[in-house]
Design an enzyme around this catalytic site. Structure first.
Site, PDB file in Angstrom:
ATOM      1  N   CYS A  11      -0.597   2.129  -4.447  1.00  0.00           N
ATOM      2  CA  CYS A  11      -1.344   3.660  -4.487  1.00  0.00           C
ATOM      3  C   CYS A  11      -0.258   4.779  -4.330  1.00  0.00           C
ATOM      4  O   CYS A  11       0.642   4.541  -3.556  1.00  0.00           O
ATOM      5  CB  CYS A  11      -2.276   3.658  -3.493  1.00  0.00           C
ATOM      6  SG  CYS A  11      -3.699   2.467  -3.586  1.00  0.00           S
TER       7      CYS A  11
ATOM      8  N   HIS B 158       0.703  -1.038  -0.147  1.00  0.00           N
ATOM      9  CA  HIS B 158      -0.090  -0.072  -0.210  1.00  0.00           C
ATOM     10  C   HIS B 158       0.887   1.313   0.020  1.00  0.00           C
ATOM     11  O   HIS B 158       2.255   1.141   0.327  1.00  0.00           O
ATOM     12  CB  HIS B 158      -0.799  -0.024   1.298  1.00  0.00           C
ATOM     13  CG  HIS B 158      -1.964  -1.162   1.335  1.00  0.00           C
ATOM     14  ND1 HIS B 158      -2.719  -1.100   0.156  1.00  0.00           N
ATOM     15  CD2 HIS B 158      -2.174  -1.839   2.277  1.00  0.00           C
ATOM     16  CE1 HIS B 158      -3.602  -2.101   0.424  1.00  0.00           C
ATOM     17  NE2 HIS B 158      -3.320  -2.678   1.599  1.00  0.00           N
TER      18      HIS B 158
END
Lengths: 66, 200
Positions: free
Chosen positions: B135, B93
């Site tokens: 991300c 992430h």
């Protein structure tokens, strides 16, 4: 990604396996073309989204991995 | 060719010499990222098929991200023969200011990890490939204005360009000790999304 892995990695692997002798930068362009064609569901699964890679290169030569 | 020495100017059709060793480092957080194991398996198989000596670490903490990069660099510098190419894949992430989240939820700045290899003498003038599956913000394209995503931490700091930061940091070193080859050269970054956007 939950079921088959991410579009980016899976497409990259597929494209490189198909033509490992080609210039990597050109292959990445092809990966991006294919990823940009895909429709993906947003987090709420109620709308279709698009993804696009970012490719930055300071390579000075062709890079062919095979 | 000495790794620190001058190299002949490459011609337009010149190709990197990949006759030496190839090394890959795959760092993947799979906790809380359903399906990430598919990526790890696919990319690991590809790297081995392409002749990369591959090191895989799953679920690294933020600290481990940095330590693994440092160890990777040391291994390359200590390699007996020439090293011709390195590939680093970071899968986790991430956030809008270039953060990567370790399995412990702590952050590391991506540019710090990237910079580690710019100090690697064995890779001077050699191609370095960075693959980022993370991300880089909460924006969805095309989509509504910024909306926080559960995988992407918000930050009070204004967004900075990751590439700008990397170049800035590398340029500082360049100004201190100009090498035969600029530190910024011979790098290929491929990110799964553009700055500020979520990765699907």
């Amino acid at each position: 990604r939950d079921e088959k892995g991410s579009d980016f990695i899976q497409t990259l692997v597929e494209v490189l396996r198909a033509d490992p002798k080609a210039d990597l930068l050109e292959l990445m362009t092809e990966v991006n073309r294919q990823v940009c064609e895909l429709d993906v569901l947003g987090p709420d699964c109620d709308d279709r989204r698009k993804a696009c890679l970012e490719i930055r290169s300071s390579l000075r030569r062709r890079l062919c991995l095979q | 060719v000495e790794p620190w020495g001058p190299e002949p100017e490459p011609g337009p059709s010149a190709q990197y010499d990949l006759s030496g060793a190839r090394a890959a480092l795959l760092l993947a957080v799979t906790q809380g990222r359903l399906g990430a194991q598919h990526d790890v398996e696919a990319l690991g198989g590809l790297c081995q098929a392409l002749g990369f000596e591959t090191t895989l670490r799953t679920d690294p903490t933020a600290q481990t991200f940095q330590e693994e990069m440092a160890q990777f660099r040391k291994r390359l510098d200590a390699h007996r023969g020439p090293v011709s190419c390195a590939l680093v894949a970071l899968m986790a992430h991430g956030g809008p200011q270039g953060q990567l989240l370790g399995a412990d939820g702590q952050e590391r700045q991506l540019e710090v990890l990237v910079q580690e290899l710019s100090h690697c003498g064995a890779l001077r003038g050699r191609p370095k490939i960075f693959l980022l599956q993370a991300c880089r913000g909460g924006e969805q394209a095309p989509g509504p204005p910024w909306r926080p995503a559960s995988c992407c931490p918000s930050s009070p700091h204004p967004a900075l360009s990751l590439s700008g930061l990397v170049v800035h940091l590398l340029q500082k070193r360049w100004l201190r000790a100009p090498p035969a080859t600029p530190f910024q050269a011979d790098v290929l970054h491929v990110c799964t999304d553009v700055q500020g956007c979520v990765a699907y």
